[in-house]
Design a protein around this motif. Structure first.
Motif, PDB file in Angstrom:
ATOM      1  N   GLU A 110       0.833  -1.205   0.000  1.00  0.00           N
ATOM      2  CA  GLU A 110       0.000   0.000   0.000  1.00  0.00           C
ATOM      3  C   GLU A 110       0.872   1.262   0.000  1.00  0.00           C
ATOM      4  O   GLU A 110       0.655   2.179  -0.789  1.00  0.00           O
ATOM      5  CB  GLU A 110      -0.927  -0.007   1.211  1.00  0.00           C
ATOM      6  CG  GLU A 110      -1.863   1.190   1.246  1.00  0.00           C
ATOM      7  CD  GLU A 110      -2.791   1.164   2.453  1.00  0.00           C
ATOM      8  OE1 GLU A 110      -3.451   2.204   2.669  1.00  0.00           O
ATOM      9  OE2 GLU A 110      -2.870   0.157   3.160  1.00  0.00           O
ATOM     10  N   VAL A 111       1.863   1.313   0.872  1.00  0.00           N
ATOM     11  CA  VAL A 111       2.758   2.476   0.922  1.00  0.00           C
ATOM     12  C   VAL A 111       3.599   2.560  -0.350  1.00  0.00           C
ATOM     13  O   VAL A 111       3.785   3.643  -0.904  1.00  0.00           O
ATOM     14  CB  VAL A 111       3.648   2.437   2.188  1.00  0.00           C
ATOM     15  CG1 VAL A 111       4.741   3.493   2.122  1.00  0.00           C
ATOM     16  CG2 VAL A 111       2.801   2.630   3.435  1.00  0.00           C
ATOM     17  N   ALA A 112       4.085   1.414  -0.831  1.00  0.00           N
ATOM     18  CA  ALA A 112       4.875   1.409  -2.069  1.00  0.00           C
ATOM     19  C   ALA A 112       4.058   1.948  -3.231  1.00  0.00           C
ATOM     20  O   ALA A 112       4.557   2.719  -4.053  1.00  0.00           O
ATOM     21  CB  ALA A 112       5.366  -0.001  -2.373  1.00  0.00           C
ATOM     22  N   THR A 113       2.786   1.569  -3.273  1.00  0.00           N
ATOM     23  CA  THR A 113       1.892   2.059  -4.318  1.00  0.00           C
ATOM     24  C   THR A 113       1.735   3.575  -4.238  1.00  0.00           C
ATOM     25  O   THR A 113       1.825   4.280  -5.251  1.00  0.00           O
ATOM     26  CB  THR A 113       0.516   1.367  -4.197  1.00  0.00           C
ATOM     27  OG1 THR A 113       0.686  -0.025  -4.428  1.00  0.00           O
ATOM     28  CG2 THR A 113      -0.490   1.923  -5.173  1.00  0.00           C
ATOM     29  N   LEU A 114       1.516   4.078  -3.037  1.00  0.00           N
ATOM     30  CA  LEU A 114       1.347   5.523  -2.860  1.00  0.00           C
ATOM     31  C   LEU A 114       2.618   6.293  -3.213  1.00  0.00           C
ATOM     32  O   LEU A 114       2.561   7.325  -3.879  1.00  0.00           O
ATOM     33  CB  LEU A 114       0.935   5.835  -1.425  1.00  0.00           C
ATOM     34  CG  LEU A 114      -0.462   5.370  -1.022  1.00  0.00           C
ATOM     35  CD1 LEU A 114      -0.656   5.526   0.475  1.00  0.00           C
ATOM     36  CD2 LEU A 114      -1.525   6.125  -1.797  1.00  0.00           C
ATOM     37  N   LYS A 115       3.766   5.779  -2.784  1.00  0.00           N
ATOM     38  CA  LYS A 115       5.024   6.488  -3.015  1.00  0.00           C
ATOM     39  C   LYS A 115       5.489   6.415  -4.468  1.00  0.00           C
ATOM     40  O   LYS A 115       6.098   7.357  -4.962  1.00  0.00           O
ATOM     41  CB  LYS A 115       6.111   5.963  -2.085  1.00  0.00           C
ATOM     42  CG  LYS A 115       5.907   6.395  -0.644  1.00  0.00           C
ATOM     43  CD  LYS A 115       7.077   5.937   0.213  1.00  0.00           C
ATOM     44  CE  LYS A 115       6.993   6.493   1.613  1.00  0.00           C
ATOM     45  NZ  LYS A 115       8.175   6.103   2.412  1.00  0.00           N
ATOM     46  N   THR A 116       5.216   5.286  -5.143  1.00  0.00           N
ATOM     47  CA  THR A 116       5.680   5.139  -6.525  1.00  0.00           C
ATOM     48  C   THR A 116       4.662   5.619  -7.545  1.00  0.00           C
ATOM     49  O   THR A 116       5.020   5.907  -8.683  1.00  0.00           O
ATOM     50  CB  THR A 116       6.010   3.669  -6.847  1.00  0.00           C
ATOM     51  OG1 THR A 116       4.813   2.885  -6.762  1.00  0.00           O
ATOM     52  CG2 THR A 116       7.091   3.118  -5.939  1.00  0.00           C
ATOM     53  N   GLY A 117       3.400   5.672  -7.145  1.00  0.00           N
ATOM     54  CA  GLY A 117       2.349   6.039  -8.094  1.00  0.00           C
ATOM     55  C   GLY A 117       1.956   4.896  -9.016  1.00  0.00           C
ATOM     56  O   GLY A 117       1.216   5.101  -9.967  1.00  0.00           O
ATOM     57  N   CYS A 118       2.454   3.689  -8.732  1.00  0.00           N
ATOM     58  CA  CYS A 118       2.129   2.502  -9.536  1.00  0.00           C
ATOM     59  C   CYS A 118       0.976   1.771  -8.864  1.00  0.00           C
ATOM     60  O   CYS A 118       1.187   0.941  -7.980  1.00  0.00           O
ATOM     61  CB  CYS A 118       3.354   1.593  -9.657  1.00  0.00           C
ATOM     62  SG  CYS A 118       4.742   2.377 -10.484  1.00  0.00           S
ATOM     63  N   TYR A 119      -0.230   2.062  -9.286  1.00  0.00           N
ATOM     64  CA  TYR A 119      -1.421   1.594  -8.584  1.00  0.00           C
ATOM     65  C   TYR A 119      -1.810   0.156  -8.898  1.00  0.00           C
ATOM     66  O   TYR A 119      -2.688  -0.390  -8.256  1.00  0.00           O
ATOM     67  CB  TYR A 119      -2.588   2.552  -8.836  1.00  0.00           C
ATOM     68  CG  TYR A 119      -2.291   3.902  -8.241  1.00  0.00           C
ATOM     69  CD1 TYR A 119      -2.376   4.096  -6.868  1.00  0.00           C
ATOM     70  CD2 TYR A 119      -1.850   4.951  -9.028  1.00  0.00           C
ATOM     71  CE1 TYR A 119      -2.054   5.315  -6.296  1.00  0.00           C
ATOM     72  CE2 TYR A 119      -1.522   6.186  -8.460  1.00  0.00           C
ATOM     73  CZ  TYR A 119      -1.630   6.351  -7.099  1.00  0.00           C
ATOM     74  OH  TYR A 119      -1.300   7.555  -6.523  1.00  0.00           O
ATOM     75  N   GLU A 120      -1.139  -0.482  -9.864  1.00  0.00           N
ATOM     76  CA  GLU A 120      -1.486  -1.861 -10.183  1.00  0.00           C
ATOM     77  C   GLU A 120      -0.598  -2.886  -9.472  1.00  0.00           C
ATOM     78  O   GLU A 120      -0.687  -4.077  -9.735  1.00  0.00           O
ATOM     79  CB  GLU A 120      -1.450  -2.096 -11.705  1.00  0.00           C
ATOM     80  CG  GLU A 120      -0.131  -1.786 -12.361  1.00  0.00           C
ATOM     81  CD  GLU A 120       0.024  -0.322 -12.798  1.00  0.00           C
ATOM     82  OE1 GLU A 120       0.852  -0.076 -13.659  1.00  0.00           O
ATOM     83  OE2 GLU A 120      -0.653   0.566 -12.268  1.00  0.00           O
ATOM     84  N   LEU A 121       0.245  -2.454  -8.535  1.00  0.00           N
ATOM     85  CA  LEU A 121       1.147  -3.356  -7.819  1.00  0.00           C
ATOM     86  C   LEU A 121       0.388  -4.294  -6.883  1.00  0.00           C
ATOM     87  O   LEU A 121      -0.559  -3.880  -6.221  1.00  0.00           O
ATOM     88  CB  LEU A 121       2.148  -2.558  -6.979  1.00  0.00           C
ATOM     89  CG  LEU A 121       3.134  -1.683  -7.728  1.00  0.00           C
ATOM     90  CD1 LEU A 121       3.939  -0.840  -6.739  1.00  0.00           C
ATOM     91  CD2 LEU A 121       4.054  -2.518  -8.597  1.00  0.00           C
ATOM     92  N   THR A 122       0.848  -5.549  -6.843  1.00  0.00           N
ATOM     93  CA  THR A 122       0.346  -6.517  -5.870  1.00  0.00           C
ATOM     94  C   THR A 122       1.536  -7.295  -5.330  1.00  0.00           C
ATOM     95  O   THR A 122       2.573  -7.410  -6.006  1.00  0.00           O
ATOM     96  CB  THR A 122      -0.643  -7.519  -6.497  1.00  0.00           C
ATOM     97  OG1 THR A 122       0.048  -8.325  -7.463  1.00  0.00           O
ATOM     98  CG2 THR A 122      -1.826  -6.813  -7.138  1.00  0.00           C
TER      99      THR A 122
END
Length: 113
Positions: free
Chosen positions: A45-57
């Motif tokens: 969740e934090v990685a998604t917010l910081k990178t802007g890559c919203y499709e990460l799982t």
């Protein structure tokens, strides 16, 4: 602020070239965010917010990174296998910085050498 070595040839390596864009960014993020033993406390969740890559799982990361990582503690932590070799070379227990890394690996029961 920790400073790290970076590989200026990373973009030519098949592993990096094979990753989709979001997982390339996640890989670089993990290398920057992991502790000095190469362990990242997984927080997609934090990685998604910081990178802007919203499709990460997490599942996508595990599949994309393959044998470059070791997942442990019920997939709550990720160990980057080549991190120590790249940053330090052979660990020497007499070196205080290396001793700290060895202690972290021992604490996490990672026998990677």
């Amino acid at each position: 602020m920790a400073k790290r070595f970076t590989d200026n040839q990373k973009w030519s390596k098949p592993f990096i070239r094979s990753l989709s864009c979001p997982y390339k960014i996640l890989w670089l993020y993990i290398l920057d965010e992991c502790d000095h033993a190469g362990i990242w406390q997984v927080d997609i969740e934090v990685a998604t917010l910081k990178t802007g890559c919203y499709e990460l799982t997490l599942e996508g990361a595990i599949k994309s990174f393959g044998d470059k990582i070791i997942m442990f503690d019920n997939n709550e932590k990720m160990f980057v296998q080549d991190f120590i070799d790249f940053q330090y070379g052979i660990l020497n227990p007499a070196n205080r910085a290396h001793n700290s890394v060895l202690a972290i690996l021992s604490k996490n029961k990672l026998n990677v050498f």
